[in-house]
Design a protein around this motif. Structure first.
Motif, PDB file in Angstrom:
ATOM      1  N   TRP A 283      -3.451   5.136  -1.913  1.00  0.00           N
ATOM      2  CA  TRP A 283      -3.010   4.332  -0.774  1.00  0.00           C
ATOM      3  C   TRP A 283      -4.127   3.499  -0.182  1.00  0.00           C
ATOM      4  O   TRP A 283      -3.893   2.384   0.278  1.00  0.00           O
ATOM      5  CB  TRP A 283      -2.402   5.223   0.304  1.00  0.00           C
ATOM      6  CG  TRP A 283      -2.084   4.464   1.564  1.00  0.00           C
ATOM      7  CD1 TRP A 283      -2.663   4.600   2.779  1.00  0.00           C
ATOM      8  CD2 TRP A 283      -1.116   3.420   1.712  1.00  0.00           C
ATOM      9  NE1 TRP A 283      -2.111   3.716   3.690  1.00  0.00           N
ATOM     10  CE2 TRP A 283      -1.161   2.980   3.049  1.00  0.00           C
ATOM     11  CE3 TRP A 283      -0.215   2.802   0.835  1.00  0.00           C
ATOM     12  CZ2 TRP A 283      -0.342   1.968   3.534  1.00  0.00           C
ATOM     13  CZ3 TRP A 283       0.593   1.792   1.311  1.00  0.00           C
ATOM     14  CH2 TRP A 283       0.531   1.387   2.641  1.00  0.00           C
ATOM     15  N   GLN A 284      -5.339   3.992  -0.209  1.00  0.00           N
ATOM     16  CA  GLN A 284      -6.439   3.218   0.366  1.00  0.00           C
ATOM     17  C   GLN A 284      -6.576   1.883  -0.346  1.00  0.00           C
ATOM     18  O   GLN A 284      -6.844   0.847   0.278  1.00  0.00           O
ATOM     19  CB  GLN A 284      -7.757   4.004   0.273  1.00  0.00           C
ATOM     20  CG  GLN A 284      -8.895   3.322   1.028  1.00  0.00           C
ATOM     21  CD  GLN A 284     -10.115   4.214   1.126  1.00  0.00           C
ATOM     22  OE1 GLN A 284     -10.122   5.323   0.614  1.00  0.00           O
ATOM     23  NE2 GLN A 284     -11.146   3.722   1.783  1.00  0.00           N
ATOM     24  N   ALA A 285      -6.352   1.888  -1.656  1.00  0.00           N
ATOM     25  CA  ALA A 285      -6.406   0.633  -2.406  1.00  0.00           C
ATOM     26  C   ALA A 285      -5.128  -0.171  -2.209  1.00  0.00           C
ATOM     27  O   ALA A 285      -5.163  -1.391  -2.020  1.00  0.00           O
ATOM     28  CB  ALA A 285      -6.623   0.915  -3.886  1.00  0.00           C
ATOM     29  N   LEU A 286      -3.983   0.527  -2.209  1.00  0.00           N
ATOM     30  CA  LEU A 286      -2.714  -0.168  -2.031  1.00  0.00           C
ATOM     31  C   LEU A 286      -2.613  -0.773  -0.638  1.00  0.00           C
ATOM     32  O   LEU A 286      -1.961  -1.775  -0.423  1.00  0.00           O
ATOM     33  CB  LEU A 286      -1.548   0.810  -2.235  1.00  0.00           C
ATOM     34  CG  LEU A 286      -1.195   1.171  -3.677  1.00  0.00           C
ATOM     35  CD1 LEU A 286      -0.146   2.265  -3.692  1.00  0.00           C
ATOM     36  CD2 LEU A 286      -0.693  -0.040  -4.439  1.00  0.00           C
TER      37      LEU A 286
ATOM     38  N   SER B 108       1.288  -4.148   9.690  1.00  0.00           N
ATOM     39  CA  SER B 108       1.968  -3.976  10.972  1.00  0.00           C
ATOM     40  C   SER B 108       3.449  -4.299  10.849  1.00  0.00           C
ATOM     41  O   SER B 108       4.301  -3.598  11.417  1.00  0.00           O
ATOM     42  CB  SER B 108       1.314  -4.874  12.029  1.00  0.00           C
ATOM     43  OG  SER B 108       1.970  -4.759  13.252  1.00  0.00           O
ATOM     44  N   ALA B 109       3.762  -5.336  10.088  1.00  0.00           N
ATOM     45  CA  ALA B 109       5.166  -5.700   9.878  1.00  0.00           C
ATOM     46  C   ALA B 109       5.901  -4.619   9.104  1.00  0.00           C
ATOM     47  O   ALA B 109       7.048  -4.269   9.428  1.00  0.00           O
ATOM     48  CB  ALA B 109       5.250  -7.035   9.144  1.00  0.00           C
ATOM     49  N   LEU B 110       5.258  -4.067   8.068  1.00  0.00           N
ATOM     50  CA  LEU B 110       5.865  -2.977   7.295  1.00  0.00           C
ATOM     51  C   LEU B 110       6.146  -1.783   8.200  1.00  0.00           C
ATOM     52  O   LEU B 110       7.213  -1.157   8.117  1.00  0.00           O
ATOM     53  CB  LEU B 110       4.937  -2.547   6.157  1.00  0.00           C
ATOM     54  CG  LEU B 110       4.875  -3.415   4.911  1.00  0.00           C
ATOM     55  CD1 LEU B 110       3.847  -2.847   3.930  1.00  0.00           C
ATOM     56  CD2 LEU B 110       6.239  -3.495   4.238  1.00  0.00           C
TER      57      LEU B 110
ATOM     58  N   TYR C 129       4.620   3.718   7.127  1.00  0.00           N
ATOM     59  CA  TYR C 129       4.987   2.423   6.568  1.00  0.00           C
ATOM     60  C   TYR C 129       6.252   2.467   5.715  1.00  0.00           C
ATOM     61  O   TYR C 129       6.655   1.447   5.150  1.00  0.00           O
ATOM     62  CB  TYR C 129       3.818   1.868   5.749  1.00  0.00           C
ATOM     63  CG  TYR C 129       2.560   1.740   6.580  1.00  0.00           C
ATOM     64  CD1 TYR C 129       2.400   0.685   7.464  1.00  0.00           C
ATOM     65  CD2 TYR C 129       1.558   2.708   6.509  1.00  0.00           C
ATOM     66  CE1 TYR C 129       1.267   0.579   8.250  1.00  0.00           C
ATOM     67  CE2 TYR C 129       0.413   2.611   7.283  1.00  0.00           C
ATOM     68  CZ  TYR C 129       0.277   1.552   8.162  1.00  0.00           C
ATOM     69  OH  TYR C 129      -0.853   1.455   8.942  1.00  0.00           O
ATOM     70  N   SER C 130       6.882   3.629   5.610  1.00  0.00           N
ATOM     71  CA  SER C 130       8.109   3.751   4.832  1.00  0.00           C
ATOM     72  C   SER C 130       8.945   4.860   5.452  1.00  0.00           C
ATOM     73  O   SER C 130       8.425   5.934   5.760  1.00  0.00           O
ATOM     74  CB  SER C 130       7.784   4.076   3.368  1.00  0.00           C
ATOM     75  OG  SER C 130       8.950   4.129   2.575  1.00  0.00           O
TER      76      SER C 130
ATOM     77  N   LYS D 114       7.142  -0.467  -3.786  1.00  0.00           N
ATOM     78  CA  LYS D 114       7.822  -1.728  -4.097  1.00  0.00           C
ATOM     79  C   LYS D 114       7.573  -2.773  -3.019  1.00  0.00           C
ATOM     80  O   LYS D 114       7.366  -3.954  -3.311  1.00  0.00           O
ATOM     81  CB  LYS D 114       9.325  -1.469  -4.253  1.00  0.00           C
ATOM     82  CG  LYS D 114       9.695  -0.702  -5.511  1.00  0.00           C
ATOM     83  CD  LYS D 114      11.188  -0.407  -5.578  1.00  0.00           C
ATOM     84  CE  LYS D 114      11.520   0.406  -6.817  1.00  0.00           C
ATOM     85  NZ  LYS D 114      12.963   0.765  -6.857  1.00  0.00           N
ATOM     86  N   LYS D 115       7.588  -2.339  -1.752  1.00  0.00           N
ATOM     87  CA  LYS D 115       7.338  -3.281  -0.664  1.00  0.00           C
ATOM     88  C   LYS D 115       5.922  -3.845  -0.745  1.00  0.00           C
ATOM     89  O   LYS D 115       5.704  -5.044  -0.533  1.00  0.00           O
ATOM     90  CB  LYS D 115       7.540  -2.585   0.685  1.00  0.00           C
ATOM     91  CG  LYS D 115       8.997  -2.319   1.029  1.00  0.00           C
ATOM     92  CD  LYS D 115       9.112  -1.645   2.393  1.00  0.00           C
ATOM     93  CE  LYS D 115      10.561  -1.406   2.761  1.00  0.00           C
ATOM     94  NZ  LYS D 115      10.699  -0.754   4.085  1.00  0.00           N
ATOM     95  N   VAL D 116       4.955  -2.984  -1.049  1.00  0.00           N
ATOM     96  CA  VAL D 116       3.570  -3.435  -1.148  1.00  0.00           C
ATOM     97  C   VAL D 116       3.413  -4.435  -2.283  1.00  0.00           C
ATOM     98  O   VAL D 116       2.725  -5.451  -2.150  1.00  0.00           O
ATOM     99  CB  VAL D 116       2.621  -2.236  -1.331  1.00  0.00           C
ATOM    100  CG1 VAL D 116       1.208  -2.703  -1.689  1.00  0.00           C
ATOM    101  CG2 VAL D 116       2.574  -1.391  -0.062  1.00  0.00           C
TER     102      VAL D 116
END
Length: 349
Positions: A27-30, A39-41, A225-226, A277-279
């Protein structure tokens, strides 16, 4: 309550855990998206979580109605019970996202979170933040609202304080000893909490708030974020079935944790997949931007704001060309314009 020798760790469970931990590590890379995109996510996920978690318990508000309510949350006046529950859930989730490191797993914190959840619910004022004083077995109802049977019996009001004390102590010990994976401890804590049903009302919503809290404390920092709640809402039949299958024999010498563990881990996997998928979609959008537009965004990210003159000095590009890029970035939602004329400047949304 949480003992390694009562768990059957199957290859399927191990595969779920390995996949989730791999995503946790990546996640740190993603998560290198621009702060405004993250912020939007998070805002979208929060709206989905609040809407889904309250609808699971009977609320009728859509995500769009939840979003409208959140935009006026400072009013502190809510016409219906649905609105009261949404407002309480929203503020409690924000508290968890902001202060999870300080909210340890204690009975006092659990009671405080329950009180916060029901802070606007007028009919719950007398019991919020307090363990139940009347039986609250989980019942089944027909289409007319008439009770047709008991799905399972919860802990009695007399037994609840002791059982909650034992649950919190066992879970805290399991987290600190690390003899069981934290995802398994979180799953078992959640299903036992729901089997106890310690409060008169709001137990389902509280269980999902506590799940988020425990996941954040275990290092799963992508959770805000999800929406896990939306996954559960879309699998509501499986959610209740797995709860019933496990809760029916929790108090036996050989509890079968498998139905709930598999549902819980599969839901976390779906939450993870939705975020991945969102990322990827976000990255594709940014990757499609011209190099000059990317340099503008990077400057704004590094310095907090950017002007056309900044980029003229940085790149030597003409002001007319830059105006087109800035205009496009504003239209696409990457930048926000502040001021006008020669004093105009831009910041990330």
């Amino acid at each position: 309550m949480i003992r390694a020798n009562t768990l059957q760790i199957t290859p399927e469970i191990l595969n779920f855990i390995a996949e989730l931990d791999e995503f946790k590590g990546a996640w740190q890379a993603l998560g290198t998206l621009a702060p405004e995109r993250l912020s939007a996510l998070r805002r979208v996920a929060t709206i989905e979580s609040i809407g889904s978690s309250t609808r699971i318990e009977g609320s009728k508000l859509s995500d769009r109605e939840v979003e409208r309510l959140l935009s006026n949350l400072e009013i502190k006046s809510f016409a219906t019970r649905d609105e009261q529950e949404v407002a309480g859930y929203a503020e409690t989730m924000e508290l968890v996202f902001r202060s999870w490191a300080e909210i340890t797993l204690t009975e006092n914190h659990i009671k405080q979170l329950h009180r916060d959840l029901l802070q606007y619910s007028e009919k719950d004022a007398h019991h919020r933040g307090k363990y139940k004083t009347r039986p609250n077995n989980v019942a089944a109802f027909d289409e007319t609202g008439k009770q047709v049977g008991i799905l399972f019996e919860t802990a009695t009001p007399f037994d609840t304080p002791q059982r909650m004390s034992e649950l919190v102590a066992c879970a805290s010990e399991a987290f600190s000893s690390r003899q069981l994976h934290p995802l398994l401890v979180t799953a078992i804590f959640t299903v036992v909490l729901l089997e106890i049903h310690p409060f008169q009302d709001g137990n389902g919503r509280l269980s999902r708030v506590l799940t988020t809290l425990l996941l954040l404390r275990a290092g799963y920092s992508y959770v805000p974020y999800s929406s896990l709640e939306s996954v559960i809402e879309q699998s509501k039949e499986g959610y209740y079935l797995s709860l019933r299958q496990t809760q029916g024999i929790i108090r036996s010498d050989a509890p079968n944790w498998q139905p709930w563990l598999l549902f819980f881990l599969r839901a976390l996997q779906q939450q993870m997949n939705h975020l991945a998928k969102k990322v990827e979609r976000e990255k594709i959008v940014l990757a499609a931007l011209p190099e000059l537009s990317m340099r503008i965004i990077e400057f704004a990210r590094e310095h907090g704001r950017v002007t056309i003159s900044n980029i003229v000095r940085l790149t030597g590009t003409s002001r007319n060309t830059l105006k087109q890029h800035f205009r496009q970035l504003v239209t696409q939602g990457h930048l926000a314009l502040h001021g006008s004329g020669r004093g105009a400047w831009y910041a990330l949304r």
